[in-house]
Structures are given as structure tokens and as C-alpha cells.
Design a protein around this motif. Structure first.
Motif, PDB file in Angstrom:
ATOM      1  N   PHE A  26      -1.274   4.635   3.700  1.00 31.57           N
ATOM      2  CA  PHE A  26      -1.357   3.620   4.755  1.00 31.57           C
ATOM      3  C   PHE A  26       0.009   3.472   5.425  1.00 31.57           C
ATOM      4  O   PHE A  26       0.999   3.196   4.752  1.00 31.57           O
ATOM      5  N   GLN A  81      -4.327   5.359   8.515  1.00 28.31           N
ATOM      6  CA  GLN A  81      -4.681   5.574   7.107  1.00 28.31           C
ATOM      7  C   GLN A  81      -5.188   6.991   6.890  1.00 28.31           C
ATOM      8  O   GLN A  81      -6.369   7.195   6.606  1.00 28.31           O
ATOM      9  N   LEU A 130       0.847  -1.195   0.000  1.00 29.89           N
ATOM     10  CA  LEU A 130       0.000   0.000   0.000  1.00 29.89           C
ATOM     11  C   LEU A 130       0.885   1.248   0.000  1.00 29.89           C
ATOM     12  O   LEU A 130       1.970   1.255   0.561  1.00 29.89           O
ATOM     13  N   ARG A 131       0.384   2.306  -0.612  1.00 28.17           N
ATOM     14  CA  ARG A 131       1.179   3.522  -0.735  1.00 28.17           C
ATOM     15  C   ARG A 131       1.331   4.226   0.612  1.00 28.17           C
ATOM     16  O   ARG A 131       0.406   4.234   1.417  1.00 28.17           O
TER      17      ARG A 131
END
Lengths: 345, 800
Positions: free
Chosen positions: B577, B591, B545-546
Motif C-alpha cells: 500500500f 495498492q 500498512l506494508r
């Protein structure tokens, strides 16, 4: 030369003048001390007292008339000269010498805003929930059986995070927010939840691993099936056009009972073409899943399913936009190609 | 599920066989019709004929002369096929007939003999691929009938999408039952009586795994002849999407489609010790399945075995060893009830999806096996001959009996709003073949095939469904007033400000790669390295996840550059995230939502002959200023900073209300290069939430009607003093009076000395209530100079 003749020849002279300067000169000539009018005024004293009033009236009349003609001509000449100046100042209006560009919001964003606006008008609030979510909210609390195929790793992306017993995943729909909202708010609840959702899919013309949904939830006392039907029909007509027909078709979702799909009449063929590229000839387009909130979901979220009832619905934002704007390849939503982005204002 | 309307007619007499009408009925019942296919006779002039006599061709060895009659005077044709004898019933194309593909039959002379017509193969009729011989029809086919009648054409095949809660609909009988409820007509169950004898059964069945198998029914058939099924069976299977194999195998599939119970046929003589054992597989046990794959099994797999080895994956796929073949004479028919999750996991694990597993994983009626086994036994005897014992084996490990659900009529009213009259409820349920007792509440007996009906709400759905969703009126609930929250309105304002400044909104995937971490050269302890990993990624691009929006934004710039759009500004709003607990729910990763932008090439006004201003750091800070202005943010400042991935001398930290919320500036040239970007790239990334926090309500400051006084001051300052600090400090001298203070020149020269620069500022002062006197102006000027002096500045031209 009598005044009458003077007036006639002066009128021609005034009309013949071409510039404001010449008009000023002519004005002196026509009305100055040495003009026939000036002369006539000087001669008034020499007339018989009986003739003076009539002669005076005549002199004044001619003077006023000359003034009027000169002012009129001056107005005309002023406009002519101004127009000449403006003509010198004219440009090619089709040339772009200077510009300020205006960007656009993403079509997904525009679609979300529009859908939310419709539901705001129906008395809803807008919320958003976490994208990395607990399996409990995504599945269990939504009455999904422990062995339901949607839980398989081939469909759902699980995350390496925290306590393995908690099972963290990328939410596969916006529905978990139904439960979070029900847990933290007291009825009456009217809420829509737009947001990103995730599936284990490779990218092709009709699949993205990340896409968007809008969830809706209404929980109140006395909510009935017709309310669901009326709400979604209202939405569909607002979004797709008043002339669209809508229908609910029985379906199945673990978290609603009764469940239905919302179909909207095909706006390309209206059901008239067996080979329609949009509806494939059925005449209907599947736009949303919906149903009355399953009593198990209400109970698990801490509400009394015996006294409260509600409905929920979910729709794909890309799907709404694709259908409405004639988009056949879903990749356009993640390519972010300027040539496509700028088309949606 | 593909349903042929001709086949469906075996089960129900529809009041209106128009496929449009049936489609409407099915959709309204919740069986979505995905498509309707019309099967047409793709020929004309083909009749059932009988071969009256055959004689050799006088001039050729490989063909024969056949006299074929279609009821009138026989005609003679030349035929090259040898798979039939005198008396065979055939599909005969008379002269003038047109076959599939427009092939016209005429009168021809073949090797000196006249041939009037043609005996057709399956392929020539467009019915299949078989072209080995001609199509031989059933002996009882009626001579002279149009051939289309024999193969049930024309027909319509409806492709139905069955929802996962209704496995009982995955059969002709199931569909017929639904339509019977809809049209209020009866439906028929096909005959299943077996004309057996009183022989003892020779097979033994043992169920060792009672969790996986609830019931196992077996029947035996001896002295059967395995051969192709009659045309009708083959046509029906083909229309349903199943390939015909042989009469025995075809019957197992045919009955599955009829009743919904998957069946299996074993070669009796290949079952070691005539034993059938249901058990879990041994770890490492191997099985060659029908698809030719040699599979290694685990203890989670449930198998049907003989005394020695596994012969099939329960409810999923049979094994090659015990399969019915052309040599098979004796058959054991299996009809069992399997635990749905067991089959589901097995078929997922082995990546096998069959018609059988699709049904078992959803749950087949556990009491269906006896009927299905008998029906199959009967059909096999019809098609393959042979004899059977009347008895069958029936091992029940868990008995299922019908449940009763109590339905108060008030519950129907509560959910359906009284639209369905109370008096109708009972009748609607009875139409579904449910037994209903009592007046109110209703006691409804649920057959074991309907395991989806457990609670009152489930029955309410049945009532609504059969009453017809179309029959419900539309209403709107009267909820409270709706509205957006402040932050949601500000979210919109933010987007409007940025698009107004010429930026386009992008939405990128929420994933990034390890390449991105390297491209930004994050230090080891940087937050962006705290990535969250997907534990079951589809591929490496979708594995992490970025932790930043910038990589996606830079790739988007590159994507557009490749397509000729080099002058582009984009922004994105979305979550990143971070692998750390989230304050809102510490079981989840942090997040936060961020705002990011990236700009390349030129942005802003352009004039003919003068290109727009090239993008640089000032584009980034301008965007921040526009945003802060547009959102009414007041207490902010920019400070020089050098975060990873940014140009160390051309980047600002954004401080809002005393807190660092992100950065704006130029991309580091090496980072830009890593994304294939050249030239200066303006970027920024910051937390979204602080931008959306409510700002104080403005109170109008009455515009002063007194004149302003403007004056310029030029200060010599140390090189390291930011102009912004000088402006801010000097403004504070008279915050209420200072309308504007702007830097209009920055100068460096030898006369200033090393390490010093000159900053020229124009100030405008105005009082709300009077005109400044000369003394006041002199005083303001003096105070400005004094404030600047505290920062190490001197008035230019003065001595420090």
C-alpha cells in the motif's frame, strides 16, 4: 564314436562350461574340422551312394542341434556375466546422495484454488477487489445501517487517506466486490471473489487481524432460493465429500434477504458425540453465510430489483481449511513454519 | 439468550418437550442453539420438611435441636443455623440421602445427641454459594414433596444466538411466540393486572430529549419490603445468567427476561423533588454507575435524572445513588423506549454492555413499556407486598403504529420459485401473529415489535423460514460458461514454477513497522516511505500498512531459523500500500500486487559429503531466470543496480519489455543484521502484473536436421563490461543462426593488464537448411569479433 554318442557327450560338456571363453573353445572342438561332426562330413563322400542321403541328414541334424545347444548356453552365460557386472554396480538405494526439493503453495492458496475450481465448474468467473476500500462499498452499498455496530472502530480498521468524507478502510469482508462487480458488469453475473479481509482483532488461537474470504454472487433473471441451496450444497459436497449432509438455517445479514447460514454435517462425529471437539455436539459445522441479494443492494448497484434476482454467499478460507485439516490454532496460517507448510502438498 | 425449558412452559405448552426436538425447531426458525445444558438434581433423598419445634441443645450453645417432619413421624436433627424459626419450610435430607459432591447423610451423634438427617443450605444442594444459613423455602411449599420439584429440576437450558435484526426474540415470550408459530400451538402472555388503588401519583416525569426517548412509563409501589426473592425466581435468574439481588431488583430482571423490556427500579425517596427528567448529560457531569465506576459524561450521553443530578445512563446502566437498597420502602418502576443508536453509541463510548443495552441497541418494541411496567408492578406486590396506585405515568413523545406491507403473491413465487403454494402464504404469515388482509396482493399489518419487516422481501423471508428451509428442493441456475482469465492461469503457473524451484509460499500480515523502513535505510524520497497509516490501530504492530513484501519475508526466515530450518526459500504474492492515489480508483491508496522472495542457507541439490550450493546473488538471478523461462517471458535483461536494502555490488535491476519491474540480488549485510540474519540472503521483489501479462503465442520452429558447429572465443574486455552485454551483442550478429551462447570462463591476470578481464564464450551455430561451409564459419567468427570490438573487446592473444 558315432554321432549319436557324440551329441550326448557334447550336451553334457556344453552344460558344464562356465565362461563364454570356454564355450568358444568348446564350440571349435565340437563343430570344427577335426571334430567328430567335421570328420563325419568328410566321410560322407566315401559312403555308398545309397547310404549318403540318410547319413547327410543325420550329420546336419546333429550339427543343428549342437548349434542350438551352444547358442542357448551362450545366452545363459551372457546373462550371468552381465548380472555379475550389475551386481558390482549396485548401491544402497536408501541413501540420499542428491535431491531436488519441491516447495508448496500456502494452504490458504490451495484452499482458494480448490473452491474457485468448483465454482468455475458451475459457470463462474473469478475476480478480486481492492483491500483498501471505501466505506461506501464496504457498508452503505451493502445496506448496512449508518449505526450498525460493525462500523465501530473497535471492529473496523480505518485508514488515514484522502478525503475524510470518503472514509477509506481495510475491507472487513469480500462483499464490497459484489457491488463493484455489479456496477461494472451486466447480468447474467456469476462470480467468486477470493481475497484478504481485515478486522481489528488481536492475534489468538481463533482470531487474526488479516484473514481470507471467498465471496460468491449470482445475479440473473429467474434466480430462486432453491438455486442458492443447490449451489451451496453442491459446493459443500465437492469440497467436504459426497457423503456430507448440508442444511440452510435462517440467519441475518444486512445485504441478503432471505438470509441463511450453511451448515455441513460434522465429519468427526456425524452428530453422534455430545462432546465432539469439532462441532461441540451439535452435529453441524457453520461454513458460510448466504442469502438472496437484498433488493436495496441490487438497486444501489444500479440494477432493477423488480426483474432481477440473485444470491450471494461468503465463507472464511481459514475456517474451511481448519475444519477440513483438523487445525485448532489459526496462527498456523501466519506463522509460515516450514514444518507446517511442507505438510500440505 | 439462555432459555430454561421449565420456565418456557409458563408461556407455551410444547407438543414435545424433548430438548432435541426444541433445538431442531429453534435452529430451523433461525434461533441458533449454541449449546444445551442439562441441569440435574445433584442429590437424592431431599424432601420439603417443616420444622415442628426447636429446643436448645443440652450440651452446646451454638447449635439447636430441631424436630423436622416430612409428612411422617418427625425426626430430630442438630442444626447450626439460626436463620429460621418454628414452622419454617426447609429442604431436609433424610438419612441415606446423597448431597452435591457425593456427601452422604447418615445418623450421627453430635455432642451426645443423636441427629438423623440434615437441614440443607443452598451450597450443600449445589444451588448457589450461600452457606450463611440454611435454605428457607416458601411458606406454601408442600411438605413431603421431593425437593427437586420445588426447584424445577431436571431442566434444560438452551443458549440461543439471536440475530441482530430480531430483538423481539430476546425474551421468553419472544421465543415462545416463534415456537408457537412453528408448532402451531397458542402462547400465553403473563398476567399484568395491578390490584392498585385510586391514589394520585406522586412522581412527575419530564422528557426533555425527545430524540432519545420515545416513551417513558413509570409506576409507583409503596411500603414494600425488600428481601431475597423466592427460590424459584432466583433459580430462574441464575439459569439465565443473572445474579439474584433482592426481590425488587430481581423482578426488573425477571420481567426483562419474560417480555424483553428492560426495566429500572428507583428508590422513590432518593429522587430529589420526586422528579424524573430525561435529558442529555451536561459536559463534564459525573455519574457513579452501578458497576462502581465514576464516569465523566458528555453531551452525547442520555441520562435519566432527578431534579438535581443524573441517576442513570438511559437504557444502559443505573446509578449507585438512586439504587434500590435494603432500606428502600418505596419504589418507582421505569419502563422506557430509547433510541437505539443513542444507546449503542453510549454503551460503546463507556464500554458498558448490559442485558438492557444489548436489547435497546437493537430496538425494543416501543409499545411494550406499559405491559412490562404493569407486570413488574404486579410481581413486586406479590413478592414484596406494598400498595400501588392503579394509574401509571405514560409520556409518549413519538407514537409508533403498526405499518402495512403489501405483498404480491407473484413476488413470493419470483424469489421462492413457486415452492410454497400460494394458498399457504397467508396461513404461514398468520402463524407469526401477523394480520393479513386481501387475497392478492396481501396487505400485512406489522406489529411494532417487528421493525425488521419493512418490504415484500422481508415477508418472503418469513414465508420461507416458516415453510422451512429444509423443505426447499435443490436446483442449479443455468448460467453462462465459466473460466479463468489468462492472468489467473498465469498466476497459477507462476506459483507452480516457484514451488518447483523449491520455494514455499508464505502469507504474512499486511502490516509493517517504522523499524522496517530504517532496516532498509530507504532514502527520504523513496516510495516505500509513503506509508498508509491505520487511524484506529489496535497496537503499533498493526498501525502501518506494508510498502514492501521483504520485511515480512525476512521475519519469516528468522522465525524458521529459530526453529532449526535455516535452509529455506519462500515467496509471497500480495498487495502493498503506497500513500498515493490509485489509478483504478483515485479515492483509494495505490495498492499494487507484488511478488517477493527470500532465500537463506542452501537451496537446490545436495550430495552426500557435498552440501548444496550456498545461497548468494546467483540464487536470486537463477530464480528470476527460472521464472522468466517458466512464464515464457522473452524481452528481459538484468542490469547492475544498488537499491536501498540490497547489496550494492550484488543486485540486479529486472528490466522487462524495457521497464524496471523490480530487483533481485543479495540483501545488504546491515539489513540482514537488522532482522537477525547472517550470511548471504537472496531476495527479490517485483511487480506482479507485468509477469502475468499475456505473452505472444509461439509458432513452432522446425528443428534443423543439419549439423551444428561449436566454437569458443575468449575476449579481453574492460572490467566494467557486463558479460551479459557481450553475450547479447555478439548473439545479435546472427540471431537466427545462433542456437546458444554461454559464458564458460571468467579470468583476471597480470598479463591482461589492470582493469581488464577475459571472458570465454562457447557458441553453437546451426542453419535451418544447410550445412555450414568453412567460409561461412570463418565469416561468422569474424563478425562476432567485430561486434565484440565495438564494446572495447579484443580477441585474447591478439593485440588490441
Amino acid at each position: 564314436m558315432n554321432l549319436h554318442e557324440h551329441l550326448a557327450s557334447a550336451e553334457a560338456a556344453i552344460q558344464a562350461v562356465k565362461t563364454l571363453g570356454d564355450l568358444n573353445e568348446l564350440e571349435t572342438k565340437l563343430l570344427g574340422r577335426n571334430s567328430p561332426v567335421g570328420e563325419a562330413r568328410r566321410q560322407l563322400g566315401k559312403l555308398d551312394p545309397g547310404d549318403r542321403p540318410a547319413a547327410g541328414v543325420e550329420v546336419n541334424r546333429v550339427t543343428a542341434e549342437l548349434n542350438r545347444l551352444i547358442a542357448e548356453r551362450r545366452g545363459e552365460l551372457t546373462r550371468v556375466e552381465e548380472n555379475l557386472l550389475l551386481a558390482d554396480d549396485s548401491v544402497d538405494v536408501t541413501v540420499e546422495r542428491w535431491t531436488l526439493s519441491q516447495g508448496t503453495e500456502h494452504l490458504v492458496q490451495q484452499t482458494i484454488d480448490e473452491v474457485c475450481d468448483i465454482f468455475i465448474g458451475l459457470g463462474y468467473r473469478v475476480e478480486q477487489g481492492p483491500e483498501a476500500e471505501l466505506a461506501w462499498f464496504n457498508f452503505d452499498a451493502l445496506n448496512t445501517p449508518p449505526h450498525h455496530p460493525s462500523r465501530f472502530e473497535s471492529d473496523t480498521l480505518y485508514l488515514d487517506f484522502g478525503d475524510p468524507a470518503d472514509e477509506v478502510l481495510l475491507r472487513t469482508h469480500t462483499s464490497p466486490m459484489q457491488v463493484r462487480y455489479m456496477q461494472s458488469h451486466k447480468p447474467p453475473l456469476y462470480v467468486v471473489v477470493p481475497g484478504k479481509t481485515f478486522r481489528s482483532d488481536t492475534i489468538d488461537a481463533s482470531h487474526l487481524p488479516v484473514f481470507h474470504q471467498i465471496e460468491g454472487l449470482a445475479v440473473d433473471s429467474g434466480i430462486v432460493f432453491s438455486d442458492l441451496k443447490g449451489t451451496l450444497a453442491h459446493f459443500a459436497r465437492e469440497f467436504f465429500g459426497r457423503e456430507q449432509r448440508v442444511r440452510l438455517r435462517p440467519s441475518f445479514f444486512p445485504f441478503t434477504e432471505p438470509s441463511a447460514e450453511l451448515d455441513v454435517s460434522c465429519f468427526v462425529c456425524g452428530g453422534a458425540s455430545a462432546s465432539c471437539r469439532l462441532c461441540g455436539g451439535s452435529g453441524w459445522l457453520e461454513m458460510a453465510g448466504c442469502g438472496m441479494v437484498d433488493p436495496n443492494v441490487l438497486d444501489m448497484a444500479g440494477h432493477d430489483s423488480q426483474t432481477l434476482s440473485g444470491f450471494a454467499f461468503g465463507m472464511g478460507v481459514e475456517r474451511l481449511a481448519m475444519v477440513r485439516h483438523g487445525i485448532s490454532n489459526i496462527r498456523v496460517f501466519i506463522d509460515n513454519d516450514l514444518r507446517a507448510l511442507r505438510q500440505f502438498r | 439468550m439462555k432459555v430454561s425449558l421449565r420456565w418456557l412452559a409458563d408461556f407455551i405448552d410444547l407438543p414435545d418437550p424433548d430438548p432435541q426436538d426444541v433445538q431442531r425447531a429453534l435452529n430451523s426458525l433461525g434461533l441458533k442453539v449454541e449449546s444445551v445444558t442439562e441441569l440435574k438434581a445433584d442429590w437424592s433423598g431431599v424432601y420439603v420438611g417443616v420444622v415442628e419445634s426447636i429446643r436448645p441443645h443440652p450440651n452446646a450453645d451454638k447449635v439447636r435441636l430441631c424436630r423436622v417432619s416430612t409428612g411422617e413421624a418427625p425426626t430430630e436433627v442438630v442444626c447450626g443455623a439460626w436463620n429460621f424459626e418454628q414452622g419454617a419450610k426447609v429442604a431436609f435430607a433424610v438419612p441415606g440421602a446423597v448431597l452435591a459432591g457425593g456427601f452422604e447423610i447418615g445418623e450421627r451423634t453430635i455432642r451426645g445427641v443423636e441427629s438423623r438427617g440434615m437441614i440443607c443450605s443452598e451450597r450443600e444442594l449445589g444451588l448457589g454459594s450461600d452457606h450463611e444459613g440454611i435454605l428457607v423455602l416458601d411458606p406454601d411449599a408442600e411438605v413431603g414433596r421431593p425437593f427437586a420439584d420445588i426447584v424445577e429440576l431436571p431442566d434444560y437450558v438452551l443458549d440461543l444466538e439471536i440475530t441482530s435484526n430480531r430483538p423481539d426474540q430476546m425474551s421468553m415470550l419472544g421465543v415462545a411466540r416463534e415456537l408457537a408459530a412453528f408448532y402451531q400451538v397458542p402462547y400465553r402472555i403473563p398476567p399484568a393486572e395491578v390490584a392498585g388503588d385510586d391514589r394520585a401519583l406522586r412522581t412527575s416525569v419530564r422528557v426533555d430529549d425527545v430524540d432519545g426517548c420515545y416513551r417513558f412509563v413509570a409506576r409507583e409501589l409503596f411500603d414494600a419490603s425488600v428481601k431475597p426473592s423466592p427460590l424459584r425466581i432466583r433459580q430462574r435468574l441464575t439459569a439465565a445468567g443473572i445474579r439474584p439481588i433482592s426481590n425488587i431488583v430481581d423482578v426488573t430482571n425477571y420481567v426483562m427476561l419474560e417480555l424483553g423490556q428492560p426495566l429500572h427500579a428507583f428508590d422513590f425517596d432518593r429522587l430529589a423533588k420526586n422528579e424524573i427528567v430525561v435529558r442529555r448529560a451536561r459536559a463534564g457531569e459525573r455519574l457513579l454507575t452501578l458497576d462502581g465506576v465514576d464516569r465523566v459524561l458528555s453531551e452525547a450521553d442520555l441520562v435519566v435524572a432527578d431534579a438535581e443530578a443524573a441517576s442513570g445512563l438511559a437504557g444502559t446502566m443505573g446509578g449507585g445513588d438512586s439504587e434500590v437498597s435494603g432500606e428502600t420502602r418505596n419504589v418507582v418502576i421505569e419502563a422506557a423506549s430509547w433510541d437505539a443508536p443513542t444507546v449503542l453509541h453510549m454503551s460503546k463510548r463507556h464500554a458498558i454492555r448490559t442485558e438492557a443495552s444489548a436489547r435497546f441497541e437493537r430496538g425494543v418494541d416501543p409499545n411494550l413499556p406499559p405491559l412490562a411496567a404493569a407486570r413488574a408492578n404486579r410481581l413486586m406486590m406479590e413478592l414484596a407486598g406494598g400498595t400501588s396506585p392503579s394509574e401509571s405515568i405514560d409520556v409518549v413523545t413519538r407514537a409508533f403504529v403498526p405499518d402495512t406491507v403489501t405483498l404480491p403473491l407473484a413476488e413470493v413465487d419470483r424469489l421462492l420459485g413457486g415452492v410454497v403454494p400460494r394458498s399457504e402464504v397467508r396461513r404461514l404469515l398468520e402463524r407469526l401473529d401477523l394480520e393479513v388482509e386481501g387475497e392478492d396482493p396481501l396487505a400485512v399489518t406489522i406489529p411494532t415489535r417487528r421493525r425488521d419487516l419493512e418490504r415484500p422481501a422481508d415477508l418472503v423471508e418469513e414465508v420461507a423460514r416458516l415453510y422451512g428451509y429444509d423443505s426447499f428442493p435443490e436446483s442449479l441456475p443455468t448460467g453462462p460458461a465459466g473460466g479463468y482469465k489468462d492472468e489467473q492461469n498465469r498466476h497459477r503457473s507462476l506459483r507452480r514454477v516457484l514451488t518447483g524451484a523449491g520455494l514455499y509460499q508464505a502469507i504474512n500480515l499486511s502490516f509493517s513497522g517504522t523499524d522496517d523502513l530504517e532496516a532498509f535505510a530507504y532514502p527520504a524520497d523513496h516510495e516505500a516511505r509513503l506509508t498508509v497509516r491505520v487511524s484506529n490501530p489496535l497496537n503499533e504492530e498493526l498501525a502501518t500498512l506494508r510498502t514492501s513484501l521483504l520485511p515480512g519475508l525476512l521475519r519469516t526466515l528468522r522465525y524458521n531459523l529459530n526453529r532449526g530450518s535455516g535452509d529455506l526459500g519462500i515467496f509471497e504474492i500480495g498487495r502493498v500500500f503506497i500513500n498515493a492515489p490509485w489509478a483504478e480508483d483515485d479515492r483509494l491508496p495505490y495498492q499494487p500486487e507484488r511478488l517477493g522472495f527470500s532465500v537463506s542457507g542452501h537451496l537446490g541439490p545436495s550430495e552426500m559429503g557435498n552440501g548444496a550450493r550456498p545461497v548468494d546473488m546467483f540464487t536470486a538471478t537463477a530464480l528470476w531466470r527460472i521464472l522468466a523461462g517458466g512464464l515464457g517471458l522473452e524481452d528481459w535483461k538484468l542490469e547492475s543496480a544498488a537499491p536501498a536494502g540490497y547489496h550494492p555490488g550484488r543486485t540486479a535491476r529486472v528490466m522487462l519489455d524495457g521497464r524496471n519491474i523490480g530487483h533481485v540480488g543479495e540483501l545488504h549485510p546491515s539489513t540482514a543484521a537488522a532482522y537477525g540474519l547472517e550470511g548471504r540472503i537472496a531476495v527479490g521483489e517485483m511487480e506482479l502484473t507485468p509477469l502475468l501479462a499475456p505473452v505472444k503465442r509461439w509458432e513452432l520452429v522446425e528443428p534443423s536436421s543439419f549439423p551444428a558447429v561449436d566454437f569458443d572465443l575468449s575476449f579481453v574486455v574492460p572490467e566494467e563490461l557486463p558479460a551479459g552485454d557481450l553475450l547479447a551483442t555478439t548473439r545479435e550478429v546472427a540471431t537466427d543462426l545462433c542456437e546458444t551462447a554461454r559464458l564458460f570462463d571468467e579470468y583476471r591476470g597480470p598479463e591482461l593488464g589492470r582493469g581488464r578481464k577475459a571472458l570465454a564464450i562457447t557458441y553453437r551455430f546451426r542453419a535451418p537448411d544447410h550445412t555450414f561451409s568453412a567460409d561461412e564459419i570463418a565469416d561468422l567468427r569474424q563478425r562476432l569479433v567485430a561486434a565484440a570490438r565495438a564494446l572495447g573487446a579484443t580477441l585474447r592473444g591478439e593485440q588490441g
